[in-house]
Design an enzyme around this catalytic site. Structure first.
Site, short mmCIF file in Angstrom:
data_model
loop_
_atom_site.label_atom_id
_atom_site.label_comp_id
_atom_site.label_asym_id
_atom_site.label_seq_id
_atom_site.Cartn_x
_atom_site.Cartn_y
_atom_site.Cartn_z
N LYS A 158 0.85 -1.20 0.00
CA LYS A 158 0.00 0.00 0.00
C LYS A 158 0.87 1.24 0.00
O LYS A 158 0.56 2.22 -0.65
CB LYS A 158 -0.88 -0.04 1.25
CG LYS A 158 -1.42 1.31 1.70
CD LYS A 158 -2.15 1.17 3.01
CE LYS A 158 -2.44 2.49 3.71
NZ LYS A 158 -1.33 3.21 4.27
N ASN A 159 1.97 1.20 0.75
CA ASN A 159 2.79 2.40 0.87
C ASN A 159 3.66 2.65 -0.35
O ASN A 159 4.31 3.69 -0.43
CB ASN A 159 3.67 2.32 2.13
CG ASN A 159 2.85 2.54 3.39
OD1 ASN A 159 1.67 2.88 3.31
ND2 ASN A 159 3.47 2.34 4.54
N ARG A 219 -2.78 10.38 2.55
CA ARG A 219 -1.65 11.31 2.58
C ARG A 219 -1.16 11.68 1.17
O ARG A 219 -0.12 12.31 1.03
CB ARG A 219 -0.48 10.64 3.33
CG ARG A 219 -0.79 10.26 4.76
CD ARG A 219 -0.56 11.38 5.71
NE ARG A 219 0.83 11.76 5.84
CZ ARG A 219 1.21 12.92 6.37
NH1 ARG A 219 0.32 13.79 6.79
NH2 ARG A 219 2.49 13.22 6.48
N ASP A 271 -4.24 7.94 8.79
CA ASP A 271 -4.69 7.45 10.08
C ASP A 271 -4.51 8.54 11.13
O ASP A 271 -3.60 9.35 11.04
CB ASP A 271 -3.87 6.23 10.48
CG ASP A 271 -3.95 5.16 9.42
OD1 ASP A 271 -4.98 5.10 8.74
OD2 ASP A 271 -2.98 4.41 9.27
N ASP A 316 4.80 0.33 11.65
CA ASP A 316 3.55 -0.31 11.24
C ASP A 316 3.46 -1.76 11.70
O ASP A 316 2.41 -2.39 11.57
CB ASP A 316 3.40 -0.27 9.71
CG ASP A 316 3.26 1.16 9.19
OD1 ASP A 316 3.24 2.09 10.01
OD2 ASP A 316 3.19 1.33 7.97
N VAL A 345 8.49 6.67 16.25
CA VAL A 345 8.32 7.31 14.95
C VAL A 345 7.12 8.29 14.96
O VAL A 345 7.22 9.41 14.49
CB VAL A 345 8.17 6.26 13.83
CG1 VAL A 345 7.96 6.94 12.47
CG2 VAL A 345 9.40 5.36 13.78
C1 UD1 Z 1 4.64 6.63 5.87
C2 UD1 Z 1 3.72 5.43 5.77
C3 UD1 Z 1 3.32 4.92 7.14
C4 UD1 Z 1 4.57 4.62 7.95
C5 UD1 Z 1 5.48 5.85 7.98
C6 UD1 Z 1 6.81 5.56 8.68
C7 UD1 Z 1 2.56 5.86 3.70
C8 UD1 Z 1 1.28 6.16 3.02
N1 UD1 Z 1 2.54 5.82 5.03
O1 UD1 Z 1 3.91 7.68 6.49
O2 UD1 Z 1 2.55 3.74 6.99
O3 UD1 Z 1 4.20 4.31 9.26
O4 UD1 Z 1 5.79 6.27 6.65
O5 UD1 Z 1 7.47 4.48 8.09
O6 UD1 Z 1 3.58 5.58 3.06
N2 UD1 Z 1 6.91 14.53 10.05
C9 UD1 Z 1 6.93 15.89 10.33
N3 UD1 Z 1 6.73 16.77 9.31
C10 UD1 Z 1 6.52 16.37 8.02
C11 UD1 Z 1 6.50 14.97 7.73
C12 UD1 Z 1 6.70 14.08 8.77
O7 UD1 Z 1 7.12 16.28 11.49
O8 UD1 Z 1 6.34 17.21 7.13
C13 UD1 Z 1 7.10 13.56 11.14
C14 UD1 Z 1 5.85 12.73 11.43
O9 UD1 Z 1 4.96 13.42 12.26
C15 UD1 Z 1 6.44 11.50 12.08
C16 UD1 Z 1 7.76 11.32 11.33
O10 UD1 Z 1 8.05 12.58 10.74
O11 UD1 Z 1 6.72 11.73 13.44
C17 UD1 Z 1 7.74 10.24 10.28
O12 UD1 Z 1 6.68 10.47 9.38
P1 UD1 Z 1 6.77 10.04 7.84
O13 UD1 Z 1 7.93 9.14 7.67
O14 UD1 Z 1 6.68 11.26 6.99
O15 UD1 Z 1 5.44 9.18 7.66
P2 UD1 Z 1 4.46 9.17 6.43
O16 UD1 Z 1 5.22 9.36 5.15
O17 UD1 Z 1 3.30 10.06 6.70
#
Ligand code: UD1
Length: 432
Positions: A23-24, A93, A117, A305, A327
């Site tokens: 999915k990701n 997202r 989520d 996850d 995370v």
């Molecule tokens: C993606 C995955 C999710 C997985 C996560 C970490 C998808 C659709 N989802 O989520 O399933 O759990 O990676 O492996 O691929 N952050 C900020 N600012 C930002 C972006 C992120 O502070 O602009 C922080 C987030 O709040 C979090 C951390 O960075 O604490 C990691 O988030 P991120 O790796 O970006 O997760 P997603 O890409 O949203």
């Protein structure tokens, strides 16, 4: 849209599961395909809700998306309409990842605020900062983000944390930017590398360097490409745990071993026995399971996850376990649903089990102590998100009586046909 399952405890779950592409990865590949000069093809695509949502988003901005079983074809249309409708607010997202590609294609873009989520604040500041460094003018409005850029240019970007999504935004924006982008502290999750490889296939110049550094040299155009996605490591782990927790054995096909290396070691340390071939991986625990202390981390650490299925597995281990989520600050929001089913889990704001994390002085419960050997109860619960949903099914599978699980559509957003997969393993379940 809320869906309900009635789940009966059904003894050991056994059988074979084939996982599809993750999915990701699939949705990000769909966005990448927007940049090609013709129809791109993504094979082994899972049948998950997020693909349907992303398909509708791409169609709304002018792309043709067709699906033939596990094969998706994304084709540029006559005209790009660079405004993702507000109707997509909060669904997943992906809109934020479309910002860079839409800027390349149209010089301007609007994307509604992102969802996903309900785990933590899920901000987009890293995405926005990176795009601004590349020359985009971005304004936050009440409904979403508006951006303009006659041409994005290469930039030096250092992420404050190796965010998966922000790394993907930089990749999807830098490949067609003018000049070179150097991204430091990039995420190196397998799904990110898979996206980089797809973009390379489309003609992008991407160098993956040691120490979380990526160097992307912009090229004037990209061609269409085709790929077959590698198997989903979340699903693979979840079904391996489904076998272990019920005293059964699930053989998972289609997920490469290297995507599961830390998961396998963690489960093996708890006493699981593995058989691993080039085609499949199977786990069983004939002598029961020992407790463990695990902290989630970026790749190649224990993936965030994976923590929800592990949490339920801990409730059946022989002693007290500790889980430290590093995370996402708020990824234990599903614990009350499991507590309602008899899981003895206590949540703490401190960093337990492992080094202190970014959330050590915050106010969020992000560590948990889990008592093993709990008798789980069937209950009526509402699932807050996709992976919590899967965990509630696991708890229901080993409970003392049937459970009613509301909000099962969350599972279907991220897992490929979970009802059929669980049924094929011998779980008694019905849609209510
Ligand atoms: C993606 C995955 C999710 C997985 C996560 C970490 C998808 C659709 N989802 O989520 O399933 O759990 O990676 O492996 O691929 N952050 C900020 N600012 C930002 C972006 C992120 O502070 O602009 C922080 C987030 O709040 C979090 C951390 O960075 O604490 C990691 O988030 P991120 O790796 O970006 O997760 P997603 O890409 O949203």
């Amino acid at each position: 849209m809320t869906e309900t399952w009635l789940v009966e405890p059904s003894g050991p779950l056994r059988g074979d599961i084939t996982v599809r592409g993750s999915k990701n990865a699939v949705t990000k590949h769909m966005v990448a395909a927007m940049l090609g000069d013709g129809p791109s093809v993504i094979r082994n695509a899972p049948d998950v809700g997020d693909v349907e949502i992303t398909k509708a988003m791409l169609e709304s901005v002018g792309f043709g998306v067709t699906r033939d079983d596990d094969e998706l074809t994304i084709e540029p249309g006559a005209e790009v309409r660079p405004k993702v409708p507000e109707a997509f607010t909060g669904l997943n997202r992906i809109p934020i990842l479309m910002l860079g590609p839409l800027l390349h294609l149209a010089g301007e873009a609007f994307v509604p605020l992102v969802g996903g989520d309900p785990i933590g604040r899920r901000p987009v500041d890293f995405h926005v900062d990176a795009l601004q460094a590349m020359g985009a003018e971005i304004t936050y409005g009440p409904a979403g983000l508006t951006a303009k850029a006659s041409k994005l240019h290469g930039a030096r970007v250092t992420l404050p944390y190796p965010s998966v999504g922000a790394t993907e935004t930089v990749l999807l924006s830098a490949v067609l930017a003018e000049g070179t982008t150097v991204l430091r502290n990039a995420a190196t999750e397998p799904e990110v590398v898979e996206l980089a490889l797809f973009l390379q296939r489309m003609g992008a110049h991407i160098e993956l360097s040691p120490d979380r550094r990526m160097v992307i040299e912009g090229v004037p155009s990209l061609k269409a490409a085709s790929t077959r996605l590698a198997g989903d490591r979340l699903e693979a782990f979840s079904y391996l745990v489904a076998g272990l927790i019920t005293g059964g054995e699930v053989r998972v096909h289609g997920c490469p071993q290297d995507r599961l290396v830390t998961a396998i070691t963690t489960l093996a340390r708890m006493g699981a026995r593995f058989d691993i071939t080039d085609e499949w991986i199977t786990a069983s625990a004939p002598d029961g399971l020992k407790p463990a202390a695990v902290h989630t981390d970026t790749h190649p650490g224990f993936m965030t996850d994976w923590q929800q299925p592990l949490m339920v597995l801990f409730t059946q281990a022989d002693g007290m376990s500790v889980l430290h989520e590093t995370v996402f600050e708020n990824r234990l929001v599903y614990v009350p649903a499991l507590q309602k089913m008899g899981c003895e889990i206590e949540v703490f704001k401190n960093c337990l089990g492992g080094p202190a994390c970014r959330f050590h002085d915050g106010n969020s419960g992000h560590s948990a102590v889990i008592r093993g050997g709990s008798k789980l109860h069937g209950a009526e619960v509402t699932l807050p998100d996709v992976r919590a949903g899967f965990s509630a099914v696991l708890a229901a599978a080993v409970a003392d009586r049937p459970s009613t699980l509301h909000g099962v559509h969350h599972i279907e957003r991220g897992y490929h046909r979970p009802f059929e997969q669980f049924a094929s393993l011998g779980l008694h379940l019905q849609r209510a």
